[in-house]
Design a protein around this motif. Structure first.
Motif, short mmCIF file in Angstrom:
data_model
loop_
_atom_site.label_atom_id
_atom_site.label_comp_id
_atom_site.label_asym_id
_atom_site.label_seq_id
_atom_site.Cartn_x
_atom_site.Cartn_y
_atom_site.Cartn_z
N MET A 9 0.82 -1.21 0.00
CA MET A 9 0.00 0.00 0.00
C MET A 9 0.85 1.25 0.00
N MET A 10 1.87 1.26 0.82
CA MET A 10 2.70 2.46 0.92
C MET A 10 3.48 2.70 -0.35
N ALA A 11 4.06 1.64 -0.90
CA ALA A 11 4.81 1.80 -2.14
C ALA A 11 3.90 2.22 -3.27
N GLY A 12 2.68 1.66 -3.30
CA GLY A 12 1.74 2.03 -4.35
C GLY A 12 1.39 3.49 -4.29
N ALA A 13 1.17 4.01 -3.08
CA ALA A 13 0.84 5.43 -2.96
C ALA A 13 1.99 6.29 -3.42
N ALA A 14 3.21 5.90 -3.07
CA ALA A 14 4.38 6.68 -3.48
C ALA A 14 4.53 6.70 -4.98
N MET A 15 4.31 5.53 -5.61
CA MET A 15 4.42 5.47 -7.06
C MET A 15 3.37 6.34 -7.73
N MET A 16 2.16 6.33 -7.19
CA MET A 16 1.10 7.15 -7.76
C MET A 16 1.48 8.62 -7.75
N THR A 67 -3.50 -2.61 -8.69
CA THR A 67 -3.96 -3.96 -9.02
C THR A 67 -2.79 -4.89 -9.30
N PRO A 68 -3.03 -6.20 -9.35
CA PRO A 68 -1.94 -7.13 -9.73
C PRO A 68 -1.40 -6.87 -11.12
N ASN A 69 -2.16 -6.19 -11.96
CA ASN A 69 -1.69 -5.88 -13.32
C ASN A 69 -1.16 -4.46 -13.44
N GLY A 70 -0.95 -3.77 -12.33
CA GLY A 70 -0.41 -2.42 -12.37
C GLY A 70 -1.46 -1.39 -11.98
N ARG A 71 -1.16 -0.14 -12.29
CA ARG A 71 -2.05 0.97 -11.93
C ARG A 71 -3.05 1.26 -13.03
N SER A 72 -4.15 1.89 -12.66
CA SER A 72 -5.14 2.29 -13.65
C SER A 72 -5.98 3.42 -13.08
N TYR A 87 -4.68 -12.70 -4.21
CA TYR A 87 -4.36 -11.39 -4.77
C TYR A 87 -5.02 -10.29 -3.93
N GLU A 88 -4.72 -9.06 -4.26
CA GLU A 88 -5.40 -7.93 -3.62
C GLU A 88 -5.45 -6.75 -4.58
N VAL A 89 -6.46 -5.92 -4.38
CA VAL A 89 -6.59 -4.66 -5.10
C VAL A 89 -6.84 -3.56 -4.08
N THR A 90 -6.45 -2.35 -4.45
CA THR A 90 -6.66 -1.19 -3.58
C THR A 90 -7.22 -0.06 -4.42
N LEU A 91 -8.18 0.65 -3.87
CA LEU A 91 -8.75 1.81 -4.55
C LEU A 91 -8.33 3.08 -3.84
N GLY A 92 -7.87 4.05 -4.60
CA GLY A 92 -7.55 5.36 -4.08
C GLY A 92 -8.34 6.42 -4.81
N ALA A 93 -8.37 7.61 -4.25
CA ALA A 93 -9.06 8.74 -4.88
C ALA A 93 -8.21 9.97 -4.73
N GLU A 94 -8.19 10.79 -5.78
CA GLU A 94 -7.49 12.08 -5.74
C GLU A 94 -8.52 13.16 -5.49
N THR A 95 -8.45 13.80 -4.35
CA THR A 95 -9.34 14.89 -4.01
C THR A 95 -8.50 16.13 -3.77
N ARG A 96 -9.15 17.23 -3.52
CA ARG A 96 -8.40 18.46 -3.27
C ARG A 96 -7.65 18.41 -1.96
N ASN A 260 11.23 5.15 -11.60
CA ASN A 260 10.38 3.96 -11.63
C ASN A 260 11.05 2.84 -12.40
N TYR A 261 11.45 1.80 -11.65
CA TYR A 261 11.94 0.58 -12.27
C TYR A 261 11.09 -0.63 -11.86
N THR A 262 9.91 -0.37 -11.30
CA THR A 262 9.13 -1.49 -10.76
C THR A 262 7.71 -1.60 -11.30
N GLN A 263 7.04 -0.51 -11.61
CA GLN A 263 5.62 -0.57 -11.92
C GLN A 263 5.33 -0.10 -13.34
N ASP A 264 4.59 -0.94 -14.07
CA ASP A 264 4.16 -0.58 -15.43
C ASP A 264 5.33 -0.11 -16.28
#
Length: 639
Positions: A9-16, A67-72, A87-96, A260-264
């Protein structure tokens, strides 16, 4: 089976956050907390065999899937998961208020679906189900692909390197071309670099899924990582690979070059013999594709003999072919005075201060087969240091002697020079220029210089060998560009830059960061601004661009006197509000004319077509009124 996490989760947020800017999202008015972003309240997960469909219920903002297949960022997407497992998936949202993520949702797939591995890229990459395949950095030209070494460079604004200005880096060698294949370079990756004994090994295991073993040798024992990979081929023209517990192989010197050398990570070629991966440069040198070249272990073991000859022959590189000049002894003594061309007995050459030096490399791809530049006037990078002001003192004088030979004078040296076989051969070594920074020193020096280009009366490009291909042919030159010194025929003054007067058009005047912006040009050939011909605007080193503007009376009611500044991406790199604290910020004369300047201190010629140049005036808290109608006149000169 262990949980197949593509990233935490933490790495995913940083990559986003690293990969996206606020302009990528619809913020909306809604605000979300982590508790709001749970399944099934915020999204649904529907499993159909080995296919999983995710659908967001969020309104007023863009979903950020991990997602297991990368970001979207799609509202609805379907994942194909060929292997059984958790497997696992996580949903995030970009708000102000920023990026918010919910807790991961875990699910299981109970069976394998090897039909999903039918795309040949799976077998090419990992050898097939129950097998593995090892890839090592490319160490030679094996007649396949567009490479002769471990790394290449690609222009993101012209990925085909053909002037088409395509920006879509697609899979397949026919869809892109490097703008530089450096081979082995001592300052980049030399042939004896420990990195060359590194490897990536991909496997498809019915029990363990997609395995990735990555070993990077750094000369100190190296690092071995045992992780997982996931290949997303839902878009066959843009396949991407993601890693967990390891990364896409690269040498240690490039750790800080790309974030980025890890995601997508983009795969841009994958055959049984060649794997090419592209990562985007994200350091201070600016965006650029870095292309990593790998060949299979079988290619190394057989010295390329495993490659079918018919396949190799299709894309075998052409041998370097030097340009020829039938009248070089005349061309070098040709000049123009008041529109009349003369051929004299003496010519003085000075260094071109816009592009004093460059590397010219042979792009041997059959569809290209030509000599191409690398730096192209950009001396802001670590590997291409800017020249100092001393290049302005350089002069090379070549003259005809009465016996038909040629003399030269270069600084304190003088003697004989031979002009033959499209080469200039001096009787002693001369140094044309030296450029240095904290990382590297570049020196153009030698006795024999090959002529790579000559435009009589304008410029001549001469070079010394820089590298050889596997057949011993010189395939790159370190070059200096020398201008024919013009005979002065009168005084010159500032260059007037032609402008349009459509100050109030959409995208020309707008507000940003509490300031009014007037755009002179914005990004690329299709950009807009008040420059009539942005491509012709060149600001040489130490030159100043001077803008004088006058505001219409009575349009803006000023409560405080604002300051203004010229802002850009390359020279100052300081935006509002910091730009108003710099020495070149000035107070606006709200009742008359104001002149504001920007001086090029980068040491290299700057252009604005690929970046931008804006006039910024403090506005919020300073004035009120129709800013789209506030400019009465604007003029611009370069001096």
């Amino acid at each position: 089976m262990k949980l197949k996490k593509i990233y935490t989760m933490m790495a995913g947020a940083a990559m986003m956050l690293a990969a996206c800017s606020p302009d990528d999202f619809d913020f909306g008015a809604a605000q979300y907390s982590s508790d709001d972003l749970k399944c099934p309240d915020a999204y649904t997960v529907t499993i159909d065999g080995n296919y999983v469909t995710l659908e967001s219920k969020l309104k007023g903002c863009t979903p950020l899937w991990v997602t297991p297949n990368g970001r979207s960022q799609e509202q609805k997407l379907t994942l194909g998961l060929p292997f059984a497992g958790d497997y696992e998936v996580t949903l995030g949202a970009e708000t102000r208020a920023g990026v918010v993520y919910g807790e991961p949702y875990q699910f299981s797939i109970s069976q394998n679906d090897f039909a999903q591995l039918s795309d040949e890229i799976w077998a090419n990459l990992a050898g097939g189900v129950g097998k593995s395949k090892k890839w090592v950095p490319c160490n030679a030209n094996y007649g396949v692909g567009r490479c002769s070494g471990p790394v290449m460079y690609g222009n993101p604004d012209d990925v085909k390197n053909d002037g088409s200005n395509s920006t879509d880096m697609m899979f397949g060698s026919a869809n892109w071309a490097p703008n530089w294949d450096p081979g082995f370079q001592s300052w980049l990756i030399p042939a004896d670099d420990p990195y060359m004994s590194s490897y990536m090994e991909f496997g498809l295991d019915a029990q363990n899924g997609c395995t990735a073993k990555v070993f990077r040798n750094d000369g100190n024992g190296g690092t071995l990582m045992n992780g997982k990979f996931n290949l997303n081929v839902s878009d066959k023209t843009h396949p991407v690979i993601s890693f967990s517990d390891c990364y896409s192989l690269h040498n240690a010197a490039f750790d800080e070059v790309c974030s980025n050398y890890t995601q997508d990570v983009k795969i841009i070629e994958c055959t049984p013999y060649l794997l090419q991966i592209a990562t985007m440069r994200t350091n201070s040198e600016g965006p650029w594709w870095i292309i990593w070249n790998f060949v299979s272990q079988e290619v190394i073991d057989t010295n390329g003999e495993c490659i079918p000859k018919e396949e190799s022959g299709l894309i075998e590189k052409t041998e370097p072919e030097l340009p020829t000049f039938s009248n070089l002894t005349t061309d070098l003594f040709t000049t123009e005075i008041n529109g009349v061309t003369y051929v004299g007995n003496q010519m003085t050459f000075i260094i071109n201060d816009e592009t004093p030096y460059d590397w010219m490399w042979w792009n041997g791809s059959p569809a290209v087969s030509k000599w191409e530049n690398v730096a192209n006037g950009d001396y802001t990078t670590n590997w291409a240091p800017a020249c100092g002001d001393e290049i302005g003192d350089f002069e090379l004088v070549i003259s005809r002697a009465s016996d038909g030979s040629y003399n030269y004078e270069c600084g304190e040296k003088s003697g004989k020079v031979t002009i033959a076989d499209d080469k200039l051969t001096f009787d002693d070594e001369i140094t044309i220029l030296t450029a240095s920074n904290d990382t590297r020193t570049v020196t153009v020096t030698g006795k024999e210089f090959t002529v790579l280009a000559c435009e009589p009366g304008e410029s001549v490009t001469i070079g010394v060998p820089s590298s050889n291909d596997e057949n011993g042919n010189i395939d790159s030159y370190l070059c200096a560009t020398l201008n024919f010194k013009k005979i002065e025929t009168g005084a010159t003054g500032p260059t007037v830059v032609p402008l349009n007067n459509n100050y109030g058009d959409e995208g020309i005047s707008w507000t940003e960061n509490g300031c009014v912006r007037l755009g002179f040009h914005h990004y690329g050939d299709g950009g807009i601004g008040i420059f009539k011909d942005a491509a012709s605007v060149k600001l040489k080193k130490n030159q100043t661009i001077k803008v004088t503007f006058k505001l219409k009376p009575g349009v803006i009611t000023w409560s405080k006197t604002p300051k203004c500044a010229l802002i850009d991406n390359n020279i100052k790199k300081t935006w509002e509000p910091g730009c108003f604290d710099l020495a070149d910020a000035v107070t606006v004369n709200v009742d008359g004319e104001t002149t504001v300047t920007l001086t090029n201190t980068t040491g290299a010629t700057q252009k604005f077509t690929s970046t931008c140049l804006d006039l910024s005036i403090q506005f919020d808290g300073y004035g009120e009124g129709d800013y789209t109608d506030m400019f009465e006149s604007v003029t611009c000169v370069i001096e």
